[in-house]
Design an enzyme around this catalytic site. Sequence first.
Site, short mmCIF file in Angstrom:
data_model
loop_
_atom_site.label_atom_id
_atom_site.label_comp_id
_atom_site.label_asym_id
_atom_site.label_seq_id
_atom_site.Cartn_x
_atom_site.Cartn_y
_atom_site.Cartn_z
N TRP A 59 38.00 18.01 -3.20
CA TRP A 59 37.09 17.16 -2.41
C TRP A 59 36.71 18.02 -1.22
O TRP A 59 37.56 18.37 -0.39
CB TRP A 59 37.83 15.89 -1.98
CG TRP A 59 36.98 14.89 -1.27
CD1 TRP A 59 36.11 14.00 -1.83
CD2 TRP A 59 36.92 14.68 0.15
NE1 TRP A 59 35.53 13.24 -0.85
CE2 TRP A 59 36.00 13.62 0.37
CE3 TRP A 59 37.55 15.24 1.25
CZ2 TRP A 59 35.70 13.15 1.65
CZ3 TRP A 59 37.25 14.77 2.52
CH2 TRP A 59 36.32 13.73 2.70
N CYS A 65 41.64 15.79 -2.87
CA CYS A 65 42.10 16.88 -3.74
C CYS A 65 43.37 16.49 -4.50
O CYS A 65 44.21 15.77 -3.98
CB CYS A 65 42.41 18.11 -2.91
SG CYS A 65 41.04 18.65 -1.91
N ASN A 119 45.75 21.54 -1.06
CA ASN A 119 45.25 20.27 -0.49
C ASN A 119 45.49 20.33 1.00
O ASN A 119 46.54 20.81 1.44
CB ASN A 119 46.04 19.08 -1.03
CG ASN A 119 45.71 18.78 -2.46
OD1 ASN A 119 44.87 19.43 -3.07
ND2 ASN A 119 46.40 17.80 -3.01
N GLY A 120 44.57 19.77 1.78
CA GLY A 120 44.76 19.75 3.23
C GLY A 120 43.79 20.68 3.92
O GLY A 120 42.78 21.09 3.33
N HIS A 152 22.69 -9.79 20.63
CA HIS A 152 22.74 -8.69 21.59
C HIS A 152 22.30 -7.36 20.98
O HIS A 152 22.69 -6.31 21.48
CB HIS A 152 24.15 -8.57 22.18
CG HIS A 152 24.57 -9.80 22.92
ND1 HIS A 152 23.97 -10.22 24.07
CD2 HIS A 152 25.50 -10.74 22.62
CE1 HIS A 152 24.52 -11.36 24.48
NE2 HIS A 152 25.45 -11.69 23.60
N LYS A 181 31.88 -2.24 2.00
CA LYS A 181 31.87 -2.20 0.52
C LYS A 181 30.46 -1.84 0.02
O LYS A 181 30.30 -1.03 -0.88
CB LYS A 181 32.25 -3.55 -0.08
CG LYS A 181 33.71 -3.85 -0.15
CD LYS A 181 34.39 -3.22 -1.32
CE LYS A 181 35.67 -2.51 -1.02
NZ LYS A 181 36.02 -1.93 0.20
N GLU A 222 33.94 -5.81 6.34
CA GLU A 222 34.40 -5.32 5.03
C GLU A 222 33.26 -5.43 4.00
O GLU A 222 33.08 -4.52 3.18
CB GLU A 222 35.63 -6.13 4.60
CG GLU A 222 36.10 -5.93 3.16
CD GLU A 222 36.52 -4.51 2.81
OE1 GLU A 222 36.53 -3.64 3.68
OE2 GLU A 222 36.80 -4.28 1.62
N GLU A 263 29.65 1.78 0.73
CA GLU A 263 30.47 2.70 -0.08
C GLU A 263 29.93 2.87 -1.50
O GLU A 263 29.87 3.98 -2.00
CB GLU A 263 31.91 2.17 -0.19
CG GLU A 263 32.76 2.39 1.02
CD GLU A 263 34.16 1.84 0.83
OE1 GLU A 263 35.11 2.52 1.21
OE2 GLU A 263 34.32 0.72 0.31
N ARG A 294 41.12 9.70 -7.51
CA ARG A 294 41.21 9.96 -6.07
C ARG A 294 39.87 10.39 -5.48
O ARG A 294 39.72 10.39 -4.27
CB ARG A 294 42.24 11.07 -5.82
CG ARG A 294 43.65 10.65 -6.17
CD ARG A 294 44.53 11.85 -6.42
NE ARG A 294 44.82 12.60 -5.22
CZ ARG A 294 45.99 12.65 -4.62
NH1 ARG A 294 47.00 11.96 -5.10
NH2 ARG A 294 46.19 13.38 -3.55
N LYS A 336 39.73 8.38 -2.74
CA LYS A 336 40.62 7.21 -2.76
C LYS A 336 41.67 7.33 -1.67
O LYS A 336 41.98 6.38 -0.97
CB LYS A 336 41.29 7.13 -4.13
CG LYS A 336 42.24 5.96 -4.30
CD LYS A 336 41.48 4.68 -4.46
CE LYS A 336 42.35 3.45 -4.38
NZ LYS A 336 41.58 2.32 -3.81
#
Length: 607
Positions: free
Chosen positions: A74, A2, A98-99, A502, A483, A479, A486, A27, A602
Amino acid sequence: MCGIIGIVGSGEVTAHLVEGLRRLEYRGYDSAGVCTINNGALDRRRAEGKLDNLVNVLAAEPLIGHIGIAHTRWATHGAPTTNNAHPHATAEVSLVHNGIIENFKPLRDELIARGRTFESQTDSEVVAHLISERIEAGDMPEIATAAILKRLHGAFALAILFRQYPDLLIGARLGSPLVVGYGDDATYLGSDALALASFTQRVAYLEEGDWVVVTRDGARIFDAQDRPVEREVTISGVTGAYIDKGNYRHFMLKEIFEQPVVVAQTLQSYIKPLDGQVALPIPDFALSSIQRITIIACGTSYYAGMVAKYWLEQFARVAVEIDVASEYRYREPVMEEGGLALFISQSGETADTLAAMRHAKAGGQKVAVVVNVPTSSMAREADLLLPTHAGTEIGVASTKAFTCQLAVLAALAANLARAKGRLSAEQERDIVTHLAEAPAALNMALQQDEPIQAISAIIAGARDVLYLGRGPDYPLALEGALKLKEISYIHAEGYAAGEMKHGPIALIDDLVPVIVLAPSGPLFEKTVSNMQEVQARGGKIVLISDATGVAAAGEDCLATITMPDVHPLIAPIVYAIPVQLLAYHIAAIKGTDVDQPRNLAKSVTVE
Ligand code: G6P
């Protein structure tokens, strides 16, 4: 996540509010809205989806007013619909938040019992009603807000408009950042200095529990006990110039290509190549007494921390524990007196990391932070600040911040090793030489962009992808998988190459591409054995290695990507490039929203 902007000015504010929201777009968000006071009434426009939808609504029904608030949302509580979009309003009060208000349920029940009705499923709307009740009962805005803030649990940054007071805006923060901006004929509130960059660079960062009464001529700030306080006005250094994509199709691609420059820029503050020495940009800090380090971070920053664990243990022989922030905070970690807690964050605002940092501080830990945004909460609260100089990162999926974090962490490991007497001058010179080679090696790795694009076309149709790596390249495998998930929405998993047998080996067939990160070095042969286990089961391998590695093991692979010959120390920095480019090109082929992938933010400022 947000974003908030509020303006009290003398001219029309709507266009400026939208301009502020544009700057906050990076963001990540899923709806947006604006509210002004016009002719004694609160007037709102909201829209689902991208900001352009809101712009279209505003074009059809313009919004007039000299004071206003705006928000990109968001979704946390309630779907990303127009009704759930902020600002939320009663007849008297409108606000953006926000929050998360954690006790919103009992507050909402209480309000419903008193006959209030809600138009959204959000936690935020309860705050509008609570304040509104007090205003309707005759309270002044300051009195009403101060009273209600004390009833809220959780995290919030708020900007509040009052219908009867068209010259006044109230802001408050607890957990989520809020900035006051001082202009020539207007005063602003913003969730970060970037939101205000077109209007002013003169900003004051509110502290935890602060609330502020904003008028056109300035701001009066109060602390959590409602005492008037002064907060330093600083120059944010964030200019109004738009960061553009240049000739690149996406910010992410531009940021991938910026890495040679920004890693060099970052290293400049951490190594002296001519002297063959590492030199941290911090005053004397008792590094030699550190016996144990706990690394805490989220997402990509967490994987940078995983790489650092290998380096810190290898060079400095210091025991390193690592945890994701959301786990660390609640698992009652043992904190030894004087231990070092090392936090890593691009934004410096990730709610879980920030909360974990405060938790560690309260537990008597020295707190070091590797952070990219120098004005962020983490940067301001750390005992030991280790900045990365990646510049503003716009793409939601972190790229250049990651390699800059690695550069700083490698220098930290070497510095700690020296402080502990575990590094000879010659070994230190060697490390510095290799680190100094990183920018050129990154440049060479980027030259593989075209072959990587061609390989991406083959992988883009896959439903699942596996990434394998060993040692410090294992976090790189994680990573790589992150990526890909995402931005291309393909299911991917990263595994320690030796651990594949395994479990994930059961997934192997000719439809699951396996991307193997295997630079030449002490672990190469072992990883090649794991590759053979994949190939024996019909698995298709994309090998990422140097010329020697590709010559030795590339023969039966689906494809190979040749990286420059680099020392194993900098391999994780250089091998970040192919995993980033693969994810990028696969996403671009699939046509996803690369810079603002669905559901992601973000800077995640909620727990
Ligand atoms: C979000 C971003 C990731 C980032 C993570 C941690 O999930 O989408 O790219 O790695 O937050 O963010 P930080 O700012 O703390 O590094």
